[in-house]
Design a protein around this motif. Structure first.
Motif, mmCIF file in Angstrom:
data_model
loop_
_atom_site.group_PDB
_atom_site.id
_atom_site.type_symbol
_atom_site.label_atom_id
_atom_site.label_comp_id
_atom_site.label_asym_id
_atom_site.label_seq_id
_atom_site.Cartn_x
_atom_site.Cartn_y
_atom_site.Cartn_z
ATOM 1 N N CYS A 64 -45.673 12.426 -45.414
ATOM 2 C CA CYS A 64 -45.633 13.669 -46.172
ATOM 3 C C CYS A 64 -45.540 13.339 -47.662
ATOM 4 O O CYS A 64 -44.577 12.707 -48.104
ATOM 5 N N ILE A 65 -46.520 13.769 -48.420
ATOM 6 C CA ILE A 65 -46.672 13.340 -49.807
ATOM 7 C C ILE A 65 -46.326 14.482 -50.753
ATOM 8 O O ILE A 65 -46.715 15.633 -50.528
ATOM 9 N N GLY A 66 -45.599 14.165 -51.840
ATOM 10 C CA GLY A 66 -45.280 15.172 -52.841
ATOM 11 C C GLY A 66 -43.931 14.919 -53.474
ATOM 12 O O GLY A 66 -43.239 13.944 -53.163
ATOM 13 N N THR A 67 -43.543 15.812 -54.362
ATOM 14 C CA THR A 67 -42.283 15.681 -55.087
ATOM 15 C C THR A 67 -41.576 17.026 -55.168
ATOM 16 O O THR A 67 -42.223 18.079 -55.249
ATOM 17 N N ASP A 68 -40.249 16.975 -55.153
ATOM 18 C CA ASP A 68 -39.481 18.218 -55.268
ATOM 19 C C ASP A 68 -39.303 18.649 -56.723
ATOM 20 O O ASP A 68 -38.618 19.628 -57.009
ATOM 21 N N ARG A 69 -39.942 17.940 -57.644
ATOM 22 C CA ARG A 69 -39.874 18.318 -59.059
ATOM 23 C C ARG A 69 -40.910 19.386 -59.430
ATOM 24 O O ARG A 69 -40.959 19.842 -60.573
ATOM 25 N N SER A 70 -41.747 19.749 -58.491
ATOM 26 C CA SER A 70 -42.756 20.779 -58.704
ATOM 27 C C SER A 70 -42.785 21.668 -57.464
ATOM 28 O O SER A 70 -42.894 21.157 -56.350
ATOM 29 N N THR A 71 -42.681 22.974 -57.649
ATOM 30 C CA THR A 71 -42.599 23.878 -56.496
ATOM 31 C C THR A 71 -43.788 23.716 -55.558
ATOM 32 O O THR A 71 -43.628 23.555 -54.350
ATOM 33 N N ALA A 74 -43.971 20.404 -53.675
ATOM 34 C CA ALA A 74 -42.848 20.118 -52.779
ATOM 35 C C ALA A 74 -43.187 20.370 -51.315
ATOM 36 O O ALA A 74 -42.350 20.134 -50.445
ATOM 37 N N LEU A 75 -44.399 20.807 -51.027
ATOM 38 C CA LEU A 75 -44.764 21.097 -49.640
ATOM 39 C C LEU A 75 -44.576 19.874 -48.743
ATOM 40 O O LEU A 75 -44.029 19.987 -47.639
ATOM 41 N N GLY A 76 -45.026 18.709 -49.192
ATOM 42 C CA GLY A 76 -44.916 17.493 -48.385
ATOM 43 C C GLY A 76 -43.482 17.135 -48.041
ATOM 44 O O GLY A 76 -43.114 17.045 -46.855
ATOM 45 N N PRO A 77 -42.625 16.915 -49.049
ATOM 46 C CA PRO A 77 -41.237 16.537 -48.729
ATOM 47 C C PRO A 77 -40.463 17.620 -47.986
ATOM 48 O O PRO A 77 -39.599 17.302 -47.169
ATOM 49 N N LEU A 96 -37.202 15.224 -48.738
ATOM 50 C CA LEU A 96 -36.533 15.564 -49.996
ATOM 51 C C LEU A 96 -35.611 14.442 -50.439
ATOM 52 O O LEU A 96 -35.465 14.184 -51.642
ATOM 53 N N ASP A 97 -34.965 13.774 -49.499
ATOM 54 C CA ASP A 97 -34.089 12.643 -49.841
ATOM 55 C C ASP A 97 -34.884 11.424 -50.294
ATOM 56 O O ASP A 97 -34.466 10.714 -51.215
ATOM 57 N N GLU A 98 -36.008 11.174 -49.643
ATOM 58 C CA GLU A 98 -36.828 9.997 -49.958
ATOM 59 C C GLU A 98 -38.295 10.421 -50.054
ATOM 60 O O GLU A 98 -39.086 10.156 -49.150
ATOM 61 N N PRO A 99 -38.666 11.070 -51.159
ATOM 62 C CA PRO A 99 -40.052 11.547 -51.293
ATOM 63 C C PRO A 99 -41.039 10.411 -51.508
ATOM 64 O O PRO A 99 -40.689 9.344 -52.023
ATOM 65 N N VAL A 100 -42.271 10.640 -51.080
ATOM 66 C CA VAL A 100 -43.385 9.722 -51.334
ATOM 67 C C VAL A 100 -44.315 10.412 -52.315
ATOM 68 O O VAL A 100 -44.876 11.467 -51.999
ATOM 69 N N HIS A 101 -44.460 9.839 -53.496
ATOM 70 C CA HIS A 101 -45.213 10.497 -54.567
ATOM 71 C C HIS A 101 -46.039 9.474 -55.326
ATOM 72 O O HIS A 101 -46.207 8.331 -54.879
ATOM 73 N N ALA A 102 -46.539 9.875 -56.494
ATOM 74 C CA ALA A 102 -47.495 9.054 -57.234
ATOM 75 C C ALA A 102 -46.963 7.663 -57.559
ATOM 76 O O ALA A 102 -47.711 6.679 -57.509
ATOM 77 N N THR A 103 -45.691 7.556 -57.866
ATOM 78 C CA THR A 103 -45.173 6.264 -58.325
ATOM 79 C C THR A 103 -44.858 5.283 -57.204
ATOM 80 O O THR A 103 -44.754 4.078 -57.457
ATOM 81 N N ASN A 104 -44.688 5.779 -55.977
ATOM 82 C CA ASN A 104 -44.349 4.850 -54.889
ATOM 83 C C ASN A 104 -45.308 4.915 -53.710
ATOM 84 O O ASN A 104 -45.065 4.293 -52.673
ATOM 85 N N LEU A 105 -46.404 5.671 -53.847
ATOM 86 C CA LEU A 105 -47.327 5.845 -52.724
ATOM 87 C C LEU A 105 -47.953 4.520 -52.287
ATOM 88 O O LEU A 105 -47.993 4.208 -51.092
ATOM 89 N N GLU A 106 -48.426 3.733 -53.235
ATOM 90 C CA GLU A 106 -49.087 2.481 -52.868
ATOM 91 C C GLU A 106 -48.137 1.528 -52.175
ATOM 92 O O GLU A 106 -48.512 0.867 -51.195
ATOM 93 N N SER A 107 -46.896 1.436 -52.645
ATOM 94 C CA SER A 107 -45.929 0.549 -51.998
ATOM 95 C C SER A 107 -45.570 1.049 -50.608
ATOM 96 O O SER A 107 -45.351 0.260 -49.682
ATOM 97 N N LYS A 108 -45.527 2.376 -50.422
ATOM 98 C CA LYS A 108 -45.231 2.922 -49.093
ATOM 99 C C LYS A 108 -46.371 2.629 -48.122
ATOM 100 O O LYS A 108 -46.141 2.272 -46.965
#
Length: 206
Positions: A64-71, A74-77, A96-108
């Motif tokens: 589930c991809i996204g961030t809770d910093r944008s409404t 936030a759908l993914g987390p 929400l506790d461990e989101p997967v977003h632009a900065t950590n997607l490749e490492s995930k």
């Protein structure tokens, strides 16, 4: 009857493991979250994908991809968090506790490829679209391109994808995502999480 209507082609024809590009255009199904049977209809289609993937020896992963910093984003987390509460399926990434977003997607993605020999990734992400499609959930085979709506260059993700059209695209996408109604995002997250849970089979612990 629904199994025949929403039948997909064989998994081997869609995408090899390890996030390789899909050679053919993805087939899509669209579901409106306001429809009374949306969870059942989406769950049946997800279950078809899940059963085909597992029978071909793939290991299922929900990302589930996204961030809770944008409404809107936030759908993914939100979906990942709700899904973890509904289902004991262990391979759920992006909450929400461990989101997967632009900065950590490749490492995930690298971590998933290391942890699983034959992963079949169902990617969940928000997207923007036409006004008449806002509030719809799209299910398709192939990879999704996270961040495309806001001009982020991120790797394509998934062997199958579930995207929620949270708002209208085409102009000032960052602002549009920020101003998306939380009510719609929550409704879509509930719909997707319950559908995936039913598709995986409740209390799946293998």
């Amino acid at each position: 009857m629904l199994n025949n209507i929403f039948n997909f082609p064989g998994i081997n024809k869609l995408s090899p493991p390890k996030y390789q590009p899909v050679p053919e255009p993805a087939r899509e199904l669209k579901f409106n979250v306001s429809h009374p049977n949306v969870i059942y209809d989406l769950a049946v289609s997800i279950r078809n994908i899940v059963q085909a993937a597992t029978s071909d020896g793939y290991e299922l992963v929900v990302l589930c991809i996204g961030t809770d910093r944008s409404t809107g984003d936030a759908l993914g987390p939100l979906t990942g968090t709700k899904l973890k509460m509904l289902n004991l399926f262990p391979h759920i990434y992006g909450t929400l506790d461990e989101p997967v977003h632009a900065t950590n997607l490749e490492s995930k993605l690298s971590s998933i490829n290391t942890s699983f020999s034959h992963p079949f990734v169902i990617a969940v992400d928000a997207c923007l679209g036409k006004l008449e499609n806002v509030g719809c959930v799209t299910l398709g085979h192939g990879a999704v391109k996270p961040g495309a709506a806001v001009n982020k260059d991120l790797p394509a993700v998934g062997n199958a994808y579930i995207t929620g059209i949270v708002n209208v695209g085409g102009f000032m996408e960052h602002m549009v995502l920020q101003s998306t109604r939380l009510n719609l995002v929550m409704k879509m997250a509930d719909t997707i999480a319950h559908s995936i849970s039913f598709g995986l089979g409740r209390n799946h612990n293998s």
